[in-house]
Design an enzyme around this catalytic site. Structure first.
Site, PDB file in Angstrom:
ATOM      1  N   ILE A   1       6.119  -7.721   7.419  1.00 43.29           N
ATOM      2  CA  ILE A   1       6.166  -8.985   7.923  1.00 43.29           C
ATOM      3  C   ILE A   1       5.565 -10.135   7.294  1.00 43.29           C
ATOM      4  CG2 ILE A   1       6.544  -8.215  10.425  1.00 43.29           C
ATOM      5  CD1 ILE A   1       3.341  -9.284  10.758  1.00 43.29           C
ATOM      6  N   ASP A   2       4.639  -9.538   6.408  1.00 41.85           N
ATOM      7  CA  ASP A   2       3.803 -10.605   5.578  1.00 41.85           C
ATOM      8  C   ASP A   2       4.573 -11.151   4.575  1.00 41.85           C
ATOM      9  OD1 ASP A   2       1.996  -9.545   7.144  1.00 41.85           O
ATOM     10  OD2 ASP A   2       1.281  -8.168   5.760  1.00 41.85           O
TER      11      ASP A   2
ATOM     12  N   GLY B   1       0.954  -1.099   0.169  1.00 42.14           N
ATOM     13  CA  GLY B   1       0.015  -0.051   0.047  1.00 42.14           C
ATOM     14  C   GLY B   1       0.928   1.196  -0.131  1.00 42.14           C
ATOM     15  N   THR B   2       1.922   1.256   0.887  1.00 40.34           N
ATOM     16  CA  THR B   2       2.684   2.399   0.946  1.00 40.34           C
ATOM     17  C   THR B   2       3.332   2.736  -0.064  1.00 40.34           C
ATOM     18  OG1 THR B   2       2.866   2.151   3.385  1.00 40.34           O
ATOM     19  CG2 THR B   2       4.699   3.433   2.433  1.00 40.34           C
TER      20      THR B   2
ATOM     21  N   HIS C   1       0.634  -8.610  17.740  1.00 39.13           N
ATOM     22  CA  HIS C   1       1.675  -7.692  17.309  1.00 39.13           C
ATOM     23  C   HIS C   1       2.931  -7.929  17.941  1.00 39.13           C
ATOM     24  CE1 HIS C   1      -2.027  -5.572  16.332  1.00 39.13           C
ATOM     25  NE2 HIS C   1      -1.333  -4.905  15.547  1.00 39.13           N
ATOM     26  N   ILE C   2       2.841  -9.053  18.610  1.00 42.44           N
ATOM     27  CA  ILE C   2       4.244  -9.554  19.205  1.00 42.44           C
ATOM     28  C   ILE C   2       5.064  -9.873  18.100  1.00 42.44           C
ATOM     29  CG2 ILE C   2       5.217 -11.366  20.326  1.00 42.44           C
ATOM     30  CD1 ILE C   2       2.857 -11.218  22.189  1.00 42.44           C
ATOM     31  N   GLN C   3       4.540 -10.498  16.841  1.00 43.52           N
ATOM     32  CA  GLN C   3       5.330 -10.674  15.526  1.00 43.52           C
ATOM     33  C   GLN C   3       6.000  -9.515  15.019  1.00 43.52           C
ATOM     34  OE1 GLN C   3       2.572 -13.589  13.331  1.00 43.52           O
ATOM     35  NE2 GLN C   3       1.481 -12.441  14.762  1.00 43.52           N
TER      36      GLN C   3
HETATM   37  O1  F6P Z   1       0.784  -5.973   7.232  1.00 41.81           O
HETATM   38  C1  F6P Z   1       1.354  -6.331   8.414  1.00 41.81           C
HETATM   39  C2  F6P Z   1       0.236  -6.629   9.277  1.00 41.81           C
HETATM   40  O2  F6P Z   1       0.702  -7.018  10.482  1.00 41.81           O
HETATM   41  C3  F6P Z   1      -0.493  -7.933   8.872  1.00 41.81           C
HETATM   42  O3  F6P Z   1      -0.052  -8.922   9.093  1.00 41.81           O
HETATM   43  C4  F6P Z   1      -1.798  -7.725   9.743  1.00 41.81           C
HETATM   44  O4  F6P Z   1      -3.027  -7.941   9.073  1.00 41.81           O
HETATM   45  C5  F6P Z   1      -1.830  -5.999   9.709  1.00 41.81           C
HETATM   46  O5  F6P Z   1      -0.644  -5.461   9.473  1.00 41.81           O
HETATM   47  C6  F6P Z   1      -2.365  -5.878  11.159  1.00 41.81           C
HETATM   48  O6  F6P Z   1      -2.513  -4.141  11.176  1.00 41.81           O
HETATM   49  P1  F6P Z   1      -2.865  -3.498  12.702  1.00 41.81           P
HETATM   50  O7  F6P Z   1      -1.615  -3.565  13.092  1.00 41.81           O
HETATM   51  O8  F6P Z   1      -3.389  -2.144  11.884  1.00 41.81           O
HETATM   52  O9  F6P Z   1      -3.832  -4.087  12.924  1.00 41.81           O
END
Ligand code: F6P
Length: 367
Positions: free
Chosen positions: A141-142, A119-120, A288-290
């Site tokens: 991370i995806d 997106g960015t 978000h730990i990931q």
């Molecule tokens: O694109 C990175 C990501 O961590 C995805 O894996 C996840 O679906 C999304 O962002 C979560 O976004 P947010 O932090 O806005 O909930």
């Protein structure tokens, strides 16, 4: 071309390795070119409102191992479609892109480094078309960006997910439970697949292969019958059952942006399994730990290489491109080749074949 002043912004979700990139861009712009470096704060929002900070060798000292981004980021705030909510809940959309271009002009930037995911980078490409000299640096991370072997942040996320699986397996074995771990990844199953293989998952469910619940249940039963009354399941947030839908949650952000937030498939799957099996089923959502924490050595090196190469590309006047890892080299890819492409796990990939060859159930319908 001599570089006098460059800007850098980080957009989209944070991830490990962003600060390694900021540091590398700053250091190589200053050391190699004697340029000034401006950090744009809060992603594109900082361009719209002219929120910046000077980046120097001193200000970027000791950030290599730091998670997140010292510049801040947001996955809202697309200047081309700026969404604002009124008190009555109605949403208005504005185009603030000229304001952002004006900021670039006022700052007299020779190049804007845009660090982000799909997106960015798409927004970066739109600014390139409006005359801003942009170079993209891929992060997420995806790992779902095309044209680059890996995005930084991904390897750290896989390691974190793998460590989590190792710990869950301990409880699974000790208590004879079915343990489910839900990980991120949007519509791509890379994190789930690689961390699942690394962590010895028995079942891995990814968005690219809608799962058959009977096949999943059969695998758990077979393991129990064979003397292993516990199973470890890795499920990607974007996975769904055959004929089912992805599981999403509504938040203030999703209401404003109109983009669904994935999450919840792990608990849904747990309920599906509980209906058919007399074992305790537990679900953990890693969330978000990931994305946080110290980057792995791989992500630090990748971020540093991308940042340094991006500065060289700017000095060579190679705007409208993205730096990419095509092993063993960092190369340049035109930004327009990326537009709208999301790289999914190919269902006939060696990686999936490898997983299935060692007995991992990928949720496919039993033959
Ligand atoms: O694109 C990175 C990501 O961590 C995805 O894996 C996840 O679906 C999304 O962002 C979560 O976004 P947010 O932090 O806005 O909930």
């Amino acid at each position: 071309m001599g570089l006098k002043k460059v800007g850098i912004l980080t957009g989209g979700g944070d991830c490990s390795g962003l600060n390694a990139v900021i540091r590398a861009v700053t250091r190589s712009a200053i050391i190699e070119h004697g340029a000034r470096v401006v950090g744009i704060e809060g992603g594109f929002e900082g361009l719209v409102f002219n929120h910046t900070q000077d980046l120097t060798i001193k200000s970027t000292r000791d950030i290599l191992t730091l998670g997140g981004t010292i510049l801040g980021t947001t996955n809202k705030g697309n200047p081309f479609e700026w969404r604002e909510q009124s008190h009555d809940g109605s949403i208005s959309v504005y185009d603030y892109s000229d304001r952002a271009v004006q900021t670039v002009k006022e700052l007299e930037l020779d190049c804007l480094f845009v660090v982000g995911g799909e997106g960015t980078l798409e927004i970066g490409y739109k600014f390139q078309k409006k005359g801003v000299q942009v170079i993209g640096i891929p992060k997420t991370i995806d790992n779902d960006l095309d044209k680059t072997d890996y995005t930084f942040g991904y390897q750290t996320a896989v390691q974190v997910a793998c460590d989590a699986l190792d710990r869950l397996a301990t409880t699974g074995r000790s208590h004879q439970r079915v343990m489910i771990l839900e990980v991120m990844g949007r519509t791509a199953g890379w994190i789930a697949l690689e961390a699942g293989i690394a962590g010895g998952a028995h079942i891995i469910l990814i968005p690219e292969i809608p799962y058959n619940i009977e096949s999943v249940v059969q695998k758990i039963r077979l393991r129990a019958k064979g003397g292993s009354p516990y199973s470890i399941i890795m499920v990607a947030e974007g996975a769904k059952a055959i004929g089912g839908d992805v599981v999403t949650q509504e938040t203030a952000t999703t209401r404003l942006q109109g983009v669904p937030q994935l999450g919840g498939i792990g608990f849904h799957l747990a309920n599906q399994i509980k209906e058919q099996i007399d074992l305790e089923v537990r679900c953990t959502v890693l969330g978000h730990i990931q994305r946080g924490g110290t980057p792995t050595a791989f992500d630090r090196v990748l971020g540093t290489r991308l940042g340094s190469y991006a500065v060289q590309a700017a000095a060579d006047g190679k705007f409208g491109t993205m730096v990419a890892l095509q092993t063993p080299d960092i190369i340049l890819v035109p930004l327009h080749e990326l537009a709208g492409v999301v790289r999914h796990v190919p269902v006939d990939s060696q990686l999936i074949k490898c997983a299935e060859s060692i007995g991992i159930n990928m949720g496919r319908e039993a033959a």
